[in-house]
Each structure stands twice: as C-alpha cells, then as structure tokens.
Scaffold this motif. Structure first.
Motif, mmCIF file in Angstrom:
data_model
loop_
_atom_site.group_PDB
_atom_site.id
_atom_site.type_symbol
_atom_site.label_atom_id
_atom_site.label_comp_id
_atom_site.label_asym_id
_atom_site.label_seq_id
_atom_site.Cartn_x
_atom_site.Cartn_y
_atom_site.Cartn_z
ATOM 1 N N LEU A 98 0.631 -1.167 0.145
ATOM 2 C CA LEU A 98 0.046 -0.171 -0.314
ATOM 3 C C LEU A 98 0.944 1.145 -0.045
ATOM 4 O O LEU A 98 0.112 2.529 -0.591
ATOM 5 C CB LEU A 98 -1.387 0.214 1.103
ATOM 6 N N ILE A 140 1.281 3.624 23.823
ATOM 7 C CA ILE A 140 -0.171 3.804 23.760
ATOM 8 C C ILE A 140 -0.378 4.912 21.928
ATOM 9 O O ILE A 140 -1.740 4.606 21.276
ATOM 10 C CB ILE A 140 -0.580 4.689 24.883
ATOM 11 N N TRP A 194 1.252 4.755 19.182
ATOM 12 C CA TRP A 194 0.925 3.469 18.580
ATOM 13 C C TRP A 194 0.024 2.394 18.307
ATOM 14 O O TRP A 194 -0.188 1.806 17.413
ATOM 15 C CB TRP A 194 2.541 2.199 18.675
ATOM 16 N N GLY A 195 -0.498 2.263 19.373
ATOM 17 C CA GLY A 195 -1.619 1.596 19.942
ATOM 18 C C GLY A 195 -2.198 1.889 19.272
ATOM 19 O O GLY A 195 -3.874 1.244 17.891
ATOM 20 N N LEU A 196 -3.056 2.978 19.065
ATOM 21 C CA LEU A 196 -3.952 3.747 18.985
ATOM 22 C C LEU A 196 -4.044 4.221 17.155
ATOM 23 O O LEU A 196 -4.857 4.232 16.734
ATOM 24 C CB LEU A 196 -4.112 5.489 19.563
ATOM 25 N N TYR A 204 -2.334 1.944 14.877
ATOM 26 C CA TYR A 204 -3.684 0.571 14.789
ATOM 27 C C TYR A 204 -4.507 1.022 14.940
ATOM 28 O O TYR A 204 -5.232 0.021 14.145
ATOM 29 C CB TYR A 204 -2.972 -0.359 15.169
ATOM 30 N N ARG A 205 -5.441 0.621 16.595
ATOM 31 C CA ARG A 205 -6.891 0.220 16.721
ATOM 32 C C ARG A 205 -7.542 0.932 16.278
ATOM 33 O O ARG A 205 -9.061 0.930 16.046
ATOM 34 C CB ARG A 205 -7.015 0.322 18.477
ATOM 35 N N ILE A 235 -9.223 2.960 13.815
ATOM 36 C CA ILE A 235 -8.876 2.422 12.076
ATOM 37 C C ILE A 235 -10.595 3.434 11.675
ATOM 38 O O ILE A 235 -9.624 4.135 10.632
ATOM 39 C CB ILE A 235 -9.582 1.490 11.691
ATOM 40 N N ASP A 256 -3.839 -0.771 9.942
ATOM 41 C CA ASP A 256 -2.456 -0.741 9.784
ATOM 42 C C ASP A 256 -2.747 -0.817 8.416
ATOM 43 O O ASP A 256 -1.523 -0.615 6.966
ATOM 44 C CB ASP A 256 -1.870 -2.728 9.426
ATOM 45 N N ASN A 257 -3.657 -0.309 6.994
ATOM 46 C CA ASN A 257 -3.603 -0.001 5.325
ATOM 47 C C ASN A 257 -3.099 1.407 5.771
ATOM 48 O O ASN A 257 -2.873 1.724 4.653
ATOM 49 C CB ASN A 257 -5.444 0.411 4.994
ATOM 50 N N SER A 308 1.623 4.727 8.492
ATOM 51 C CA SER A 308 0.993 3.443 8.486
ATOM 52 C C SER A 308 1.599 3.652 10.284
ATOM 53 O O SER A 308 2.782 3.784 10.407
ATOM 54 C CB SER A 308 1.528 1.579 7.979
ATOM 55 N N PHE A 326 -3.843 -1.733 25.152
ATOM 56 C CA PHE A 326 -2.500 -0.713 25.539
ATOM 57 C C PHE A 326 -3.074 -1.539 27.189
ATOM 58 O O PHE A 326 -2.818 -0.715 28.416
ATOM 59 C CB PHE A 326 -3.530 0.689 26.431
#
Lengths: 413, 324, 290
Positions: free
Chosen positions: A115, B119, B121-123, B125-126, B128, B134-135, B230, C267
């Motif tokens: 992508l 944290i 980084w997690g945000l 990913y989640r 969306i 991750d797109n 990303s 988290f």
C-alpha cells in the motif's frame, strides 16, 4: 556555560558528513544487448524475514532453472531488503526503479508495504507482481500495473468456508486471527461464505499481532463445533501449540498462511487434523511442481511453501509475458497487458490466469495435516477449480459492499 | 577567513550542489531523507542532549504530525491548512506529553515516554476510523511551491534543505541563548539551578515545545516524502532508531544528530543494497562508537583531531625549544 | 466461573514466566542502574541455544533440563563478556549504555537470523510434563503448572542468595548505597560482572523454559523486552519481592485485560505502566525513584 561551536567541531562535522556521503557508488552496466532487469522487493531482516527469505529462494530457483534467461534475453536480478516497514519499502522501490532501472518488480511481502508503494508504482508504470494479499489492490482501488498470482486475503477463505460447511458439516464456528487487515479480510471472507451456507459465526477474536500467550483468547473458545484461524508468519505454530495445551479439541480450519507447507517441519503433533486452504500445495502432482520442489529441496534443503511458490510462479508469469512481447520490455503498457493476459496450465499451483483486475483465477487446495514418517505433512483432500477473488458472488455486488474489515460482515449473533 | 567559516561554506556548498554531484535521482532522494531525519534527530537532541531527558517515545509525536497532515489532506483540506493543523496538534500533543513526562527525569522519563509512545502506536492500529489501521493513509500529491511541484525530486530536496537550514539555525540560536544555557544547566546541575531561582520545570517544558516543533516539521516532511503513513512509523524501533542517531552522532552537540542521521540512513538505504547483514553492521558500528568514541562521532572525531593537532604543536614547540 | 478459573491459573503461570524474564533485568537495573536493553535478545538467544541443544547436536538429543542448564551458562558467560569489555567502560554514561545495549541487540537479532534462519523453532515439552491436570471439566497443561514451580524455586534461590550469602549482602549494599559500598571495600566492579552475568543467565534460562510455550522465532526479543520493562516499572527495581509480585500482577492484567477488554488489548499493559509511573514512580516495592 553556553557551548561554542569550535571550528574544530565544525571541521570534524563536515569531514564526517562528507566522508559518509562520498561512497563509491556503482555505475549501472551499460550492456549492449540490454538485459531484462528484474527487481525483488523482500524482507531479509527483522521478524518478517521468514517469508521474505523464502520469497527470494522461490524466484532464484526459477531463474536458475531458466539459466537467468527469459525469452532469449538475459535477466539481471537485483534483490532489495525493505526491512519490513513501509518507508523502507518505498525507499527500496525507488532504489530499484530510479537507480537500478528495473523493468519489473516482484514483491513486496507485506500488505502495508504494498500500500505504501502502490501510487508510486502506478506513476512509474513499473509492472509489479506481489503476493501481498491486500484486497482492494485488485478491487475497489485497483492499480493498473499490478498483477497478483497468489490470492487476495479472502480468496482462499471462501472455499475453506464452503468445505467447512459442506464437508465438515460445521455449524457454529469461532474465528480468531491477528488484529490487522490481513486477519480481518480473511475472516470476513470466511464468515460471508460460511453464513451463506447456513453456518453461524459465534465470536470473532482478534489478538494483537504481538501476543506471546494466546490463553486469554483460548479461554473464550467454547460451545462451538469448530475454530477458524488466520494466523501468519510464525504465529500459527505458537497458536496451535497453545490451543492443544489449553485442552481444546475442536477441528481447526485455516487459510493460506495458517497451514503453510514451509511451516510444517516446525510443527509437532498439535497440528494433526488441522485443515487449511491454500493456492499452493506441496503434494500437487504435476511436472512443474515436481521440478520446483526438487530444486528447493536440493538447493535450500527445505520444503517450499506459499511464499517460495508464489515468487516462482511470478517468475513464470514474467517470462510468459516476455515471450508474448517478443522479449521487449520498453513499452510498459504492453508489458503489463501481456502479463495480465498470461494463461499457464503447468505451474506449481496448477493453472493460472488473471481477471480484468490483474488478480489470479486458479485452483485452491484444501489440505489436512497428517503425520507421515514422524513429520507433519499436508495431504490435499479437495481441489476447488477456477476460483476467482469474487468466489461465486456477482462481481458488481461484491464490489458495492465495503471491504472486509473488523466489523464487516457484522456479527449476526 | 577562519577555518571554521571555510568549513561552513564548503559544507553549505556541498549541500546546495547535491543534485549535481549525487550520481542519480535516487541519491538525491536519500539526501532528502537524511535531512528530514536530521531535523527529527535535532528535535530529539534538544531533550536528550541538551536537557538530559532521554525520550523513547518520540516516534509517537513524529507520527502524530504525519497522521494529522495526511488525515487533513484525505478530508479535502489544502496543503497549507494540513501543515498548520499538523504543527498545531503536534505541538499540543507534545505539551501533553511534557505535562505527563516531566514529573520525572532520568530513567523515569525514559519509561514514561516509552509507555506514551507505545500507547500512541496502539492507537494508530486500533483507531481505524481515523488512521485506517495498518492499511494506513495515502498522500497522493505533494504540494506546489511558487509553481514548482515538490513531486520533482530536486525541488523536494531543495525545500527540505532550506527547512533543514532554518531548523539547524534555530537550534544554534537556541543553544547559545540564555534559555539554552539554562537548559544545559538543568541537565548538569538541576538542584543548583533550582536553588539559583531558575524554574527548572518551565525551562524543560519550553524545551519540549521546541523539540515538538522540530519533530512535527520532520513528521510532515516525512509524510510528504513517503506519501504514506502507517502505524509502523510509531513503533518502538522507530523511537529507538532516532535516539541512536542522536547518541551515535553526539548528543548535546549541534552537528551530532546530523551525522547520526547520515550514518543510519546511509546504512539502511544504501549500504543495505551491498551488504545483506546490514543490521548487524549497524550494531557493530554502534558498539565501535561506544568503544572508541563513547561521547559520539562528532565530539569523538573532534577529540582525535585535537589530539593529532596538539601532537603537531608539541613537536614544533619541541624543535624550537631544543634549538640552543 | 470456569472461564475465570482458567484465566486465574494462567495469570499465575504467565506471571511465573515473566518473573523469570524480569528478575534479571531488575537485578541489573537495581544494582548497576543500567537499563539493559539487550535483555530481550538474551532471552531469545537462551531460547535458540537451548532449542538447538534439545533438538540435538551431533545426532544425540539432549535432555531438556540439561539443555536449559547449558543454555543458561552460555548466556551468563555472554553477559559477563558484555559487562567486562563493554559496559564497564561506561559507568554512569546512560546514553552510551543505551547505544551499546541497543547496538548489541541489533547484532544478536541479525546473528540469530543468520544462524537459525527465519523459520520458528519448536521445542517439545519436556518428558513427563506433556500431559494435563484435570479438575472437573477444566484442563491445565502440566508444563504450565510446572513453570509456577520453577519460578518459585528460582525466586527462593535468589532470595537465599540475596539474604543469606555474602555475595547477596554485597549486592544489597550496592543497591542501597553504591558509594558507601565502595567505601566499605566491596569490589564493586567484580560484583557488577557477576550480577550482570547472573541477570543475563536468568534471561537465557527464562527463554529456554518459555520455549515450549512461546516457541522461538525472530522478533521474540522485541516482543518480550517491553514486558520485562513493564514488570520492573510496576514492581520496582532492585527488589526481588517487587519483581515477583509485579510479575503476577502483570500476569493478571495481561490475561483479564485482554479477555475482558479486547478493545484495549494494545494498551492493557502500557496504561497501567503509565499510571504507576505518574502516581508511584518507584513502583510497588522499589527502594528508590528511578
């Protein structure tokens, strides 16, 4: 006390900087009968290296078989390591295209790498063949310079769901896969076809990509008659081990990476009985697969799997395209057109042809893990022929629905 | 003309002439990358080098600016607006970061910034709906400046170069300013600074804001360079990488981060084409730096240079003295 | 009900594994104030080396426990080497310590890829522990229960070392007040080498013990290092009790957090870590604020 920049520091800095920048750069060879330049974008360092190394093995095996000659033209092969991240993929794609002037690229490995470079590839008009599974590359945001000979994320899961419903007679399944796009797209595909065949998905579990211990998720698997997993990389190994250690006995079905042939040698008894559906299967009895497997076993002492086969077949497609254009590669539009019009019957995965988005239509194999001679092996139990990325669905209808995601299709229960 | 100004002029000349002496457009692009990472490293150096506050979460802030810029562009805002949003929200996030992290110093600061980075980084990913997971988010176009499109590699390089020169100029002015001096004071002798009446927390906070500005600028340049963002960009490895640039080059020096950026980017992008085990090579280079020049490449080279010069001087002096 | 029981038992077993992983880090950090960012790599190397011994060299398979012991010794020696020749030159130079430990982790990661390739390695569960313990309809893998026992044994051994031996007394003195310890005549540099080797050995041991559950694969180092950091922050560094309690607490947070709050799975560890850092920076049992 403020620190002054002494002239010595300045000089040192300049010297270091100039020295670092003034490497001896290789100049591209100016050959007479210009060779065809094929670039490989893969991952050879870091956690994704497993698949990346296999990718290189696959394409090199084909090149060696053909003596580095496609359609009478010598092939210059350049391998680039993206490090498994999107910025690295972009940099290496630029290196291959701008510095090495490749005619075509095979790879990259991961969907997020693909992508990151898709716009650039289209702009540069460089034909790209990848096994990265990102659905929309050949669906809602198609790239005209892209060819995929492996599968979309859900392409292997539609037949898997069909098999699970019709042959295994499963009715209530819990899905578990990593919490990222490849996981969502696989499970979405499974869910759609499974529910169309009268099945029901009870729960969808999404452990984060980095989950050393799956027990918090395994503890939620109960009161069902089957489990569908979509793990990739080395995660299927850990998952199956912990699955069995948690005392779970439900039949497990999985996708192209969950039961990869290349991973079989690492599995122990915990994998016995697991089903998977993959565009490639080791025990396919045809000429090219026999050659391919023998060469991989001889050169690398490994059984090939999805990644190596994918790149081997990409090599076959590139060669076939070059034969169509008479060895010419300057006209990029013609080259990509030739690639997409390739139709092969004897490849390690069986027949290969492409739909108008550049995605493969081919066979998908359902396999079951058995123990033979003390090792785990996949035994093919059913072959689905002529499977496209849209399965049996109407293409327009399929494209009008949103791409498979964490919440699509929505859970009915 | 002092040696120093000659060196400065030569360096500037080399920098300006990059598109002409670099053998190909690919290397001009590498140069752009080096400069944008140098700005990132300069930003981190304000904290890690001059303030003595090591951050292992700076990639999170870098990422925020990049995401804000790409998100705005995706939703129809123009380049100018997107850049302003990115800088504003980037600095706001840095303020928040600072409020939380400045309660500690030393290892505590490292750990808090690491946690915050993870944290974020997690945000990425989640969340969306905003980040695309991750797109990622694609940035289809680079802006145009005075009729020149930044899609051209040389133009992009020059714009980056100008921004880099402005940034390094700002850092130079900052470090020579009273605020800069006070900052280094809080690094070396926080208790004494407090006793002398300096408001240590406030000094560190403003240093954080300056660092945040530079980090946001580099994040924006990054997203225009790669035209894609990303979650990988916010990973712990990314924070570690920029920290390594600062330390290897020489923390607390003006040019250290730049040299560090050159080292890491060149090994990752150029050397990796020749050496398969480039990751190991980079590790060995770091270990070698620690053995021979633990203060960093720039101060270390200076030290060795000085050593060479002083031997020269001693030799000349010795000859003069020995003559009867 | 059974769901919660399963999670509880697993929290303790996972906590046991975390204790083995983090006790070494806590020891090193507590005594030497070095954030050993190579710790994850040492864990992974212990797992790889142990796995290689178990699978068999020269055609002879090795007993799991013997392999674990040998792997531990190998990694401990590696740790001693690292301390003696690299870290010893950098007392108090935090930035250089970060640079060298990260540099070493790059080398270790690429080295592992070079030697063992990209494929994951499985380690068979040791003989005798392959079965299950059953409690009604619930099933617990014997090996996982064994880890609790192993962790407890190691914890007790470490406690005895710290409380009942001269070496332990010197370590405790060094943790409490390094300057005074030097003044009193404790050979601090030798002590540091021993402690670093001990910490490294513990990490390697944890790696091979964890291998039948986690398997060994490239990237294991990066997956486990943050866990060690979280435990040490929560429990407090330099405190054995802190490591132990911290590990169990993190085990619970990891299991229950991921099961009950799947939206926050990313988290679930770093939010508590952040809270502890903000509210009680020395951790639950730490002796000094980091």
């Amino acid at each position: 006390m403020t620190r002054k920049i002494s002239r010595r520091t300045m000089l040192a800095g300049t010297a270091a900087g100039a020295a670092a920048a003034a490497f001896k750069f290789p100049t591209p060879a100016i050959a007479q009968n210009a060779p065809f330049k094929l670039g490989l974008l893969t991952v050879k360092t870091g956690p994704l290296a497993q698949g990346g190394i296999q990718m290189e093995q696959g394409i090199v095996t084909y090149l060696k078989e053909k003596n580095y000659t496609f359609a009478g033209r010598k092939v210059d092969f350049i391998s680039a390591d993206s490090g498994g991240n999107p910025a690295g993929a972009k940099t290496k794609a630029q290196e291959l295209i701008e510095r090495d002037k490749v005619d075509s690229i095979v790879g990259p490995l991961a969907a997020f790498e693909l992508l990151a470079i898709t716009d650039y590839i289209a702009q540069q008009k460089t034909p790209l063949l990848s096994l990265a599974a990102a659905e929309d590359m050949t669906q809602r945001r198609p790239n005209p310079y892209f060819v995929r000979a492996s599968a979309t994320s859900s392409q292997a899961m539609h037949p898997m769901a069909d098999y699970a419903a019709k042959e295994l007679k499963l009715k209530n399944v819990i899905t578990i896969s990593e919490d990222f796009a490849f996981g969502y797209e696989q499970m979405g595909g499974f869910q759609q076809t499974f529910e169309d065949n009268g099945g029901k998905i009870l729960k969808k579990l999404w452990p984060p990509i980095v989950t050393p211990d799956y027990t918090p998720y395994l503890a939620q698997i109960a009161d069902c008659d089957g489990v569908c997993q979509g793990f990739a990389g080395s995660n299927p190994l850990r998952f199956m081990k912990q699955y069995v250690a948690a005392g779970l006995k439900y039949p497990v079905v999985s996708g192209e990476t969950g039961g990869d042939d290349a991973l079989m040698h690492s599995f122990g008894d915990e994998a016995i009985g697991m089903y998977s559906c993959c565009p490639y299967t080791l025990d396919l009895q045809n000429e090219s697969n026999k050659r391919f497997v023998a060469a991989m076993q001889k050169d690398y002492k490994v059984d090939p799997g999805f990644y190596a086969a994918g790149l081997y077949i990409n090599g076959m497609v590139v060669e076939a395209a070059l034969e169509k254009t008479g060895g010419k590669s300057d006209n990029k539009e013609e080259l990509i057109k030739a690639m997409r019009s390739v139709s092969l019957t004897d490849t390690p995965r069986g027949p290969v042809k492409f739909d108008h988005f550049g995605n493969v239509i081919g066979n998908f194999y359902v396999r079951k893990v058995e123990k033979a001679n003390g090792k785990m092996m996949n035994k093919t139990v059913k072959t689905y022929e002529n499977v496209s990325q849209f399965w049996n669905y109407d293409e327009k209808k399929f494209l009008s629905q949103p791409v498979y995601s964490r919440d699509y299709p929505p859970l009915k229960s | 003309m002092t040696t120093r100004s000659i060196a400065l002029v030569v360096a500037l000349g080399l920098l300006i002439a990059v598109p002409y002496w670099m053998p190909g457009v690919y290397y001009v692009n590498v140069a752009s990358q080096i400069l944008l990472y140098a700005i990132f490293a300069l930003g981190l150096n304000i904290l890690a080098g001059y303030a003595g506050l090591v951050s292992l979460g700076h990639a999170g802030l870098f990422g925020i600016a990049a995401y804000v810029a790409s998100y705005s562009l995706q939703h129809g805002f123009g380049h100018g607006a997107s850049i302003i949003f990115a800088i504003a929200i980037g600095m706001l996030s840095m303020a928040l970061f600072a409020l939380l992290s400045l309660r500690s110093s030393g290892i505590g600061f490292i750990m808090i910034t690491l946690a915050l980075g993870q944290i974020l980084w997690g945000l990425a990913y989640r969340w969306i709906s905003i980040t695309g997971g991750d797109n990622g988010i694609n940035v289809p176009n680079r802006p145009e400046l005075f009729g020149f499109s930044l899609a051209d590699a040389n133009t992009f390089y020059y714009v980056t170069m100008v921004i880099f020169l402005i940034c390094i100029g700002m850092v130079a002015i900052f470090t020579r300013s009273p605020l800069g001096a006070a900052l280094m004071g809080t690094r070396d002798q926080p208790r004494r600074m407090n006793a002398l009446g300096y408001h240590v927390w406030a000094i560190r906070f403003w240093a954080c804001m300056f660092s945040g500005l530079l980090t946001a600028i580099s994040g924006i340049l990054f997203v225009y360079y790669t035209q894609f963002i990303s979650p990988q960009t916010l990973a712990l490895t990314a924070s570690a990488e920029v920290l390594l640039m600062v330390i290897a080059g020489g923390a607390g020096t003006l040019f250290g981060p730049v040299v560090g950026a050159i080292l890491v980017v060149v090994v990752k992008s150029v050397v990796s084409g020749f050496i398969e085990r480039w990751n190991m090579l980079l590790g060995f280079i770091f270990v070698a730096i620690v053995i021979f020049m633990p203060e960093g490449l720039v101060p270390g080279t200076t030290r060795l240079w000085r050593l060479a010069f002083s031997r020269q001087a001693k030799r000349t002096a010795g000859v003069t003295e020995a003559a009867p | 009900m059974s769901f919660y029981l399963v999670l509880t038992v697993n929290s303790i077993t996972f906590g046991g594994l975390l204790f083995l992983l983090s006790s070494g880090f806590s020891l090193i950090f507590g005594l030497m104030r070095i954030p050993n960012l190579t710790h994850g790599s040492l864990f992974m190397l212990g797992a790889y080396v142990g796995a290689t011994f178990v699978v068999g060299m020269l055609g002879a398979k090795m007993n799991f426990w013997l392999a674990a012991l040998l792997a531990t010794i190998a990694i401990a020696l590696t740790g001693a080497f690292i301390e003696r020749f690299l870290l010893r030159r950098l007392p108090g130079n935090e930035l250089a310590q970060v640079l060298v430990t990260l540099g070493l982790s790059f080398i270790a990661a690429d080295f592992s890829l070079m030697v063992w390739g990209g494929d994951p390695l499985t380690v068979a569960t040791p003989e005798g522990l392959e079965g299950f313990a059953r409690m009604g309809s619930l099933v617990f893998a014997l090996y996982r229960l064994a880890i609790i026992v192993i962790a407890a044994v190691v914890a007790i051994a470490l406690w005895l070392l710290l409380e009942r031996t001269r070496l332990g007394a010197m370590i405790r003195a060094g943790v409490d007040d390094p300057e005074m310890a030097r003044v009193v005549g404790i050979r601090v540099s030798q002590l540091f080498t021993i402690v670093f080797a001990l910490g490294a050995g513990l990490a390697g041991f944890a790696g091979i013990i964890g291998a039948p559950i986690l398997s060994v694969y490239p990237g294991l180092d990066q997956d486990m290092l943050p866990l060690a950091l979280v435990v040490v922050i929560l429990g407090g560094s330099g405190s054995l009790l802190g490591s132990f309690v911290g590990s169990i607490v993190i085990g619970f947070i990891y299991n229950f957090g991921q099961a009950l709050l799947p939206e926050l799975a990313y988290f679930v560890l770093f939010l508590p870590m952040l809270l502890v850092l903000l509210l009680r920076p020395q951790g639950l049992f730490g002796r000094h604020v980091p």
